[in-house]
Design an enzyme around this catalytic site. Structure first.
Site, short mmCIF file in Angstrom:
data_model
loop_
_atom_site.label_atom_id
_atom_site.label_comp_id
_atom_site.label_asym_id
_atom_site.label_seq_id
_atom_site.Cartn_x
_atom_site.Cartn_y
_atom_site.Cartn_z
CE LYS A 1 -2.30 1.41 3.63
NZ LYS A 1 -3.58 1.52 4.69
CG ASP B 1 -0.90 7.41 11.46
OD1 ASP B 1 -0.58 8.41 12.05
OD2 ASP B 1 -1.69 7.09 10.50
N GLY C 1 -5.01 7.68 16.22
CA GLY C 1 -4.53 8.96 15.47
C GLY C 1 -2.94 8.87 15.41
CB VAL D 1 -10.20 21.15 17.99
CG1 VAL D 1 -9.97 20.63 16.23
CG2 VAL D 1 -9.47 22.25 18.48
CD GLN E 1 -10.05 5.63 10.10
OE1 GLN E 1 -9.40 5.93 9.12
NE2 GLN E 1 -10.77 4.40 10.21
CE LYS F 1 -0.28 11.95 13.00
NZ LYS F 1 -0.93 11.15 11.70
#
Ligand SMILES: NC(=O)c1ccc[n+]([C@@H]2O[C@H](COP(=O)([O-])OP(=O)(O)OC[C@H]3O[C@@H](n4cnc5c(N)ncnc54)[C@H](O)[C@@H]3O)[C@@H](O)[C@H]2O)c1
Length: 328
Positions: free
Chosen positions: A73, A224, A222, A168, A145, A228
């Site tokens: 991918k 990934d 989130g 947010v 998502q 992060k």
């Protein structure tokens, strides 16, 4: 002499993928992929990243070989795409090859595959780690998502739980809540659900330890990529933490930042989800809190791509293309 259909590469658009792939089939393929991963039956090098600092995004290559299927991918994460360009934050392309000959069997949209298999991975984690059927499921981050995280949880638990949505952007949470029959709430309230799914591009905690209810399960989706982070590190310290893959999670998952700054340790990671599904490691047991740290596995993608390819050939969906010009 025209190439026989089997020697043509199948092109599958997003609409083709949508017409072929159900959440139930995705859940089955993803759970089987975790099991094979937990048993050590797959080949899956860690994702390779290209980081675009000036542009604010990245591209990743994700190869895997599992259960007789091989592929790669090519997928990005560009959080500013929606407001800057009207494009999704995440877009993907999948190339599925025949392991016997390496013939390119199919080239397909992997944007929907990514969204569906990620939702499915979280719901499989909830099935194995959460206490029981949830009365409330909270969504922190109400972008693309979140829709698939909800679909997958509804496929596992039915529609009886309440959906609490926080973002947010008040507009994003109101839109999501309106679409799915949920309630737009504060970040704190959404974090206080039986199951909490986080899917933001954040680089600092958005969910605080004190907001979680006893007995909760958190799917941290989130984070990934390196740097992060969505959860207060105190959550990880207090929880039974299950990751999707050692190499990927420690470098790019929810645990990556606290591992690098010393506020969490590798020894505190309980297991991979595949090990829990394979029965090599216990699941929740008496743990008060559980966290699933998802980075997204290439074996999930190859499993779903294979299901799609087989269904497309059987049902005559997609465009057969003589990519290698085998017809004379
Ligand atoms: N683990 C995996 O397998 C996997 C797979 C796909 C995507 N992702 C990651 O999940 C994240 C979300 O992806 P998406 O496609 O839904 O993106 P998206 O851009 O469609 O949605 C992200 C949402 O998060 C919200 N948000 C941003 N900052 C926030 C904050 N501080 N508090 C609350 N909400 C905030 C945004 O307003 C937006 O609604 C990305 O970081 C992506 O890289 C992970």
């Amino acid at each position: 002499m025209p190439a026989p259909e089997s020697l043509k590469t199948l092109l599958l658009s997003r609409n083709d993928v949508a017409s072929l792939l159900t959440m139930e089939a995705t859940l089955a393929a993803v759970e089987a992929a975790f099991l094979a991963h937990g048993r050590g039956e797959v080949q899956m090098p860690s994702k390779v990243y290209l980081s675009f600092e000036a542009e604010g995004g990245d591209l990743r290559a994700m190869p895997a070989y599992a259960a007789g299927a091989a592929g790669v991918k090519w997928v990005n994460s560009h959080p500013h795409n929606p407001e800057r360009f009207g494009l999704p934050s995440v877009m993907g392309l999948y190339i599925l090859s025949d392991p016997e000959t390496a013939f390119p069997l199919a080239v397909m949209d992997a944007t929907l595959i990514t969204a569906m298999r990620t939702g499915a991975a979280a719901a499989v984690a909830s099935k194995f780690l959460a206490r029981s059927a949830p009365r409330t499921v909270g969504f922190v981050g109400c972008g693309v998502q979140s829709r698939y995280l909800l679909d997958a949880h509804r496929a596992v638990y039915g529609k009886s739980f309440e959906v609490l949505a926080a973002d947010v952007s008040a507009e994003a949470s109101a839109r999501f809540a309106g679409e799915v029959g949920g309630r737009a709430v504060s970040l704190e309230e959404a974090s206080g659900c039986d199951i909490v799914c986080t899917s933001t591009p954040c680089r600092a905690p958005v969910v605080m330890r004190g907001w979680l209810r006893p007995g909760a399960h958190v799917n941290a989706i989130g984070a990934d990529a390196h740097g992060k982070q969505e959860l207060d590190p105190a959550i990880l310290r207090d929880a039974r933490v299950v990751i999707d893959d050692w190499a990927q999670a420690t470098e790019s998952g929810e645990v990556n930042v606290p591992l690098h700054d010393g506020s969490f340790t590798r020894e505190a990671i309980h297991a991979t989800l595949g090990e829990v599904i394979a029965g090599k490691r216990p699941g929740r047991e008496q743990a008060d809190l559980t966290v699933f740290d998802s980075t997204g596995l290439a074996v999930q993608d190859v499993a779903v791509a294979r299901v799609l390819h087989d269904a497309a050939r059987a049902r005559g969906v997609g465009t057969a293309f003589d990519l290698l010009s085998l017809s004379r």
